[in-house]
Design a protein around this motif. Structure first.
Motif, PDB file in Angstrom:
ATOM      1  N   PHE A  19      28.701  -4.077  39.666  1.00  0.00           N
ATOM      2  CA  PHE A  19      29.353  -2.252  38.771  1.00  0.00           C
ATOM      3  C   PHE A  19      27.847  -1.624  38.631  1.00  0.00           C
ATOM      4  CE2 PHE A  19      30.785  -4.942  34.806  1.00  0.00           C
ATOM      5  CZ  PHE A  19      29.716  -3.698  34.370  1.00  0.00           C
ATOM      6  N   SER A  59      26.911  -8.845  23.301  1.00  0.00           N
ATOM      7  CA  SER A  59      26.289  -9.885  24.044  1.00  0.00           C
ATOM      8  C   SER A  59      24.514  -9.637  23.681  1.00  0.00           C
ATOM      9  CB  SER A  59      26.224  -9.197  25.631  1.00  0.00           C
ATOM     10  OG  SER A  59      25.258  -9.509  26.052  1.00  0.00           O
ATOM     11  N   ALA A 118      37.010  -2.766  29.050  1.00  0.00           N
ATOM     12  CA  ALA A 118      36.636  -4.223  29.370  1.00  0.00           C
ATOM     13  C   ALA A 118      37.487  -4.978  27.829  1.00  0.00           C
ATOM     14  CB  ALA A 118      35.531  -4.724  28.653  1.00  0.00           C
ATOM     15  N   LEU A 119      38.451  -4.190  27.430  1.00  0.00           N
ATOM     16  CA  LEU A 119      39.441  -5.001  25.592  1.00  0.00           C
ATOM     17  C   LEU A 119      40.010  -6.132  26.417  1.00  0.00           C
ATOM     18  CD1 LEU A 119      38.481  -2.052  23.211  1.00  0.00           C
ATOM     19  CD2 LEU A 119      37.270  -4.331  23.828  1.00  0.00           C
ATOM     20  N   VAL A 135      27.271  -1.102  18.839  1.00  0.00           N
ATOM     21  CA  VAL A 135      28.061  -2.207  18.684  1.00  0.00           C
ATOM     22  C   VAL A 135      28.194  -2.467  19.763  1.00  0.00           C
ATOM     23  CG1 VAL A 135      30.717  -2.862  18.104  1.00  0.00           C
ATOM     24  CG2 VAL A 135      29.397  -0.930  17.077  1.00  0.00           C
ATOM     25  N   GLU A 136      27.700  -4.166  19.906  1.00  0.00           N
ATOM     26  CA  GLU A 136      27.981  -4.659  21.715  1.00  0.00           C
ATOM     27  C   GLU A 136      27.793  -6.244  20.849  1.00  0.00           C
ATOM     28  OE1 GLU A 136      26.760  -4.197  24.918  1.00  0.00           O
ATOM     29  OE2 GLU A 136      27.655  -6.242  24.780  1.00  0.00           O
ATOM     30  N   ASN A 148      31.835   4.357  26.283  1.00  0.00           N
ATOM     31  CA  ASN A 148      31.993   5.342  27.832  1.00  0.00           C
ATOM     32  C   ASN A 148      32.102   3.557  28.993  1.00  0.00           C
ATOM     33  OD1 ASN A 148      31.796   6.151  31.009  1.00  0.00           O
ATOM     34  ND2 ASN A 148      30.571   5.437  30.434  1.00  0.00           N
ATOM     35  N   GLU A 149      33.352   3.015  28.878  1.00  0.00           N
ATOM     36  CA  GLU A 149      33.720   2.183  30.192  1.00  0.00           C
ATOM     37  C   GLU A 149      33.389   1.179  28.513  1.00  0.00           C
ATOM     38  OE1 GLU A 149      33.519   1.130  33.942  1.00  0.00           O
ATOM     39  OE2 GLU A 149      32.264   2.456  34.542  1.00  0.00           O
ATOM     40  N   ASP A 152      28.479  -6.574  15.536  1.00  0.00           N
ATOM     41  CA  ASP A 152      29.521  -6.776  16.219  1.00  0.00           C
ATOM     42  C   ASP A 152      30.709  -6.257  16.467  1.00  0.00           C
ATOM     43  OD1 ASP A 152      28.052  -9.233  17.200  1.00  0.00           O
ATOM     44  OD2 ASP A 152      28.544 -10.762  14.749  1.00  0.00           O
ATOM     45  N   GLN A 203      19.154  -3.454  25.491  1.00  0.00           N
ATOM     46  CA  GLN A 203      19.557  -1.634  24.836  1.00  0.00           C
ATOM     47  C   GLN A 203      18.189  -1.559  23.791  1.00  0.00           C
ATOM     48  OE1 GLN A 203      23.420  -2.844  23.137  1.00  0.00           O
ATOM     49  NE2 GLN A 203      24.294  -2.752  25.086  1.00  0.00           N
ATOM     50  N   GLU A 238      27.294   4.206  19.453  1.00  0.00           N
ATOM     51  CA  GLU A 238      27.830   4.475  21.222  1.00  0.00           C
ATOM     52  C   GLU A 238      28.024   2.674  20.727  1.00  0.00           C
ATOM     53  OE1 GLU A 238      25.476   4.347  24.469  1.00  0.00           O
ATOM     54  OE2 GLU A 238      26.449   4.013  25.494  1.00  0.00           O
TER      55      GLU A 238
HETATM   56  N1  SAH Z   1      29.014   1.663  28.300  1.00  0.00           N
HETATM   57  C1  SAH Z   1      28.571   1.115  28.848  1.00  0.00           C
HETATM   58  C2  SAH Z   1      27.775   0.144  29.266  1.00  0.00           C
HETATM   59  C3  SAH Z   1      29.791  -0.528  30.387  1.00  0.00           C
HETATM   60  S1  SAH Z   1      30.142  -2.385  29.938  1.00  0.00           S
HETATM   61  C4  SAH Z   1      27.814   2.081  30.534  1.00  0.00           C
HETATM   62  O1  SAH Z   1      28.736   3.181  30.397  1.00  0.00           O
HETATM   63  O2  SAH Z   1      27.035   1.319  31.049  1.00  0.00           O
HETATM   64  C5  SAH Z   1      31.031  -2.980  29.006  1.00  0.00           C
HETATM   65  C6  SAH Z   1      29.677  -3.172  27.235  1.00  0.00           C
HETATM   66  O3  SAH Z   1      30.465  -3.413  26.042  1.00  0.00           O
HETATM   67  C7  SAH Z   1      28.855  -3.984  28.014  1.00  0.00           C
HETATM   68  O4  SAH Z   1      27.836  -3.742  27.155  1.00  0.00           O
HETATM   69  C8  SAH Z   1      29.406  -5.498  26.940  1.00  0.00           C
HETATM   70  O5  SAH Z   1      28.500  -6.611  26.176  1.00  0.00           O
HETATM   71  C9  SAH Z   1      30.123  -4.502  25.508  1.00  0.00           C
HETATM   72  N2  SAH Z   1      31.587  -4.829  25.329  1.00  0.00           N
HETATM   73  C10 SAH Z   1      32.548  -5.462  25.921  1.00  0.00           C
HETATM   74  N3  SAH Z   1      33.613  -5.925  25.093  1.00  0.00           N
HETATM   75  C11 SAH Z   1      32.682  -5.662  23.847  1.00  0.00           C
HETATM   76  C12 SAH Z   1      33.319  -6.438  22.224  1.00  0.00           C
HETATM   77  N4  SAH Z   1      34.941  -6.563  21.940  1.00  0.00           N
HETATM   78  N5  SAH Z   1      32.406  -5.747  21.496  1.00  0.00           N
HETATM   79  C13 SAH Z   1      31.779  -5.832  21.350  1.00  0.00           C
HETATM   80  N6  SAH Z   1      31.245  -5.024  22.761  1.00  0.00           N
HETATM   81  C14 SAH Z   1      31.314  -5.429  24.244  1.00  0.00           C
END
Ligand code: SAH
Length: 320
Positions: A24, A94, A132-133, A91-92, A127-128, A112, A101, A59
């Motif tokens: 995506f 992965s 994903a949560l 905050v990431e 953003n986005e 984390d 990054q 972020e």
């Molecule tokens: N903000 C970015 C990426 C969106 S994808 C953009 O706009 O392009 C979602 C991001 O959130 C990814 O970096 C993913 O690794 C991270 N992510 C997803 N669940 C997370 C969690 N529970 N804690 C921290 N990071 C998370």
């Protein structure tokens, strides 16, 4: 596994092992102007906060780090004092995306969870991230609510304490406990220590029933329950529920992304950039701005919500 545990585990594995941008794209990857405008948003909010130094610029889920790299460039140009005062925090979870990054944000510090951010005045961008949560889903069956679990790649409905209003048989209601808890704790933090948080994501303004769980695998829609960790799982963000979860701060929005970006100067900035570019590159910049802001593209489905300390005026983008 309860659906939220399944989704949390599947996404943690997916983001740790895949390049999500093969599946995506996101606003900051579409146009550099997106991150630049959010950088200017941060600079104006910082001014309204009384220019605290140091200030945490954070972020959530920065992906490739593109948004923040573009924001920082705009901040360095328009507000060099903020560039000097801000401490960058990501905050990431992965490791793979953290490494991406770090290429663009060498001075950042990684965490984390948002709860691990150091104390102090905060400007936070996401953003986005919320989509994903992990969510929970409840299904109406025989005048009672049951909750969806996942067993062997299939939904399995179990008795539940959920006390939603009556609905027709088969109605699905989603609840994002993780997003609500995050917004609630950020609101408490901002009320006590100052600052603002900006969330951009897709979903309705008002809570509505419906199953919005979706999976993207290899760039195509896929069965969300098949092959956990191989696809990106997301759900629509319930902005009404998030606004209700924030107490002690002012909640601004949600407003649709199109008007928000237009008020921040999307078209002026894009035109300005386009003028110094060869015709094909100029046309691409204009097309990218339209993709972000037009109602039939990302301009209406995507919403923007801000939490701000009660002493702050209306942040940029939220009033005509
Ligand atoms: N903000 C970015 C990426 C969106 S994808 C953009 O706009 O392009 C979602 C991001 O959130 C990814 O970096 C993913 O690794 C991270 N992510 C997803 N669940 C997370 C969690 N529970 N804690 C921290 N990071 C998370």
């Amino acid at each position: 596994m309860r659906l939220d545990a399944f989704m949390a585990d599947a996404n943690a594995r997916y983001y740790a092992t895949h390049d999500p941008y093969r599946d995506f794209t996101t606003a900051p990857e579409i146009s550099q102007v997106f991150g630049e405008l959010l950088g200017l948003w941060a600079a104006i909010v910082w001014g309204a906060m009384g220019r605290p130094a140091p200030v945490i610029l954070a972020e959530l889920g920065p992906g490739r780090g593109t948004l923040m790299a573009d924001a920082r460039r705009a901040i360095a140009q328009a507000a060099p004092e903020l560039a000097a005062a801000c401490r960058l925090h990501c905050v990431e979870t992965s490791p793979r995306l953290r490494a991406e990054q770090a290429k663009r944000l060498p001075n950042a510090v990684w965490h984390d969870a948002a709860s691990a951010l150091p104390p102090g005045p905060l400007i936070l961008l996401a953003n986005e991230f919320l989509d994903a949560l992990p969510i929970r889903q409840f299904v109406r069956r025989d005048a009672a609510w049951r909750e969806r679990f996942v067993t062997g790649g299939q939904f399995d409905e179990r008795p539940s304490e959920f006390d939603g209003p009556a609905a027709s048989d088969g109605t699905v209601v989603e609840r994002n406990d993780a997003a609500r808890a995050l917004v609630s704790s950020l609101a408490t933090r901002i009320a006590g220590q100052g600052g603002a948080a900006l969330f951009l994501d897709y979903g309705p303004e008002l809570s509505a029933p419906g199953d919005s769980l979706q999976a993207l695998r290899g760039g195509h829609p896929a069965d969300p329950l098949a092959a956990p960790g191989e696809s990106d799982l997301t759900a629509h963000v319930d902005f009404e529920a998030l606004a209700a979860a924030a107490s002690g701060v002012t909640v601004w929005g949600p407003v649709p992304q199109g008007p928000f970006l237009a008020r921040l100067g999307l078209y002026q900035r894009t035109d300005h950039l386009a003028r110094s570019q060869p015709p094909d590159r100029a046309a691409a910049l204009i097309a990218a701005a339209q993709r972000l802001a037009e109602p039939g593209r990302m301009g209406r489905l995507f919403k923007v919500l801000a939490l701000a300390h009660a002493s702050l005026p209306c942040p940029p983008g939220f009033a005509a």
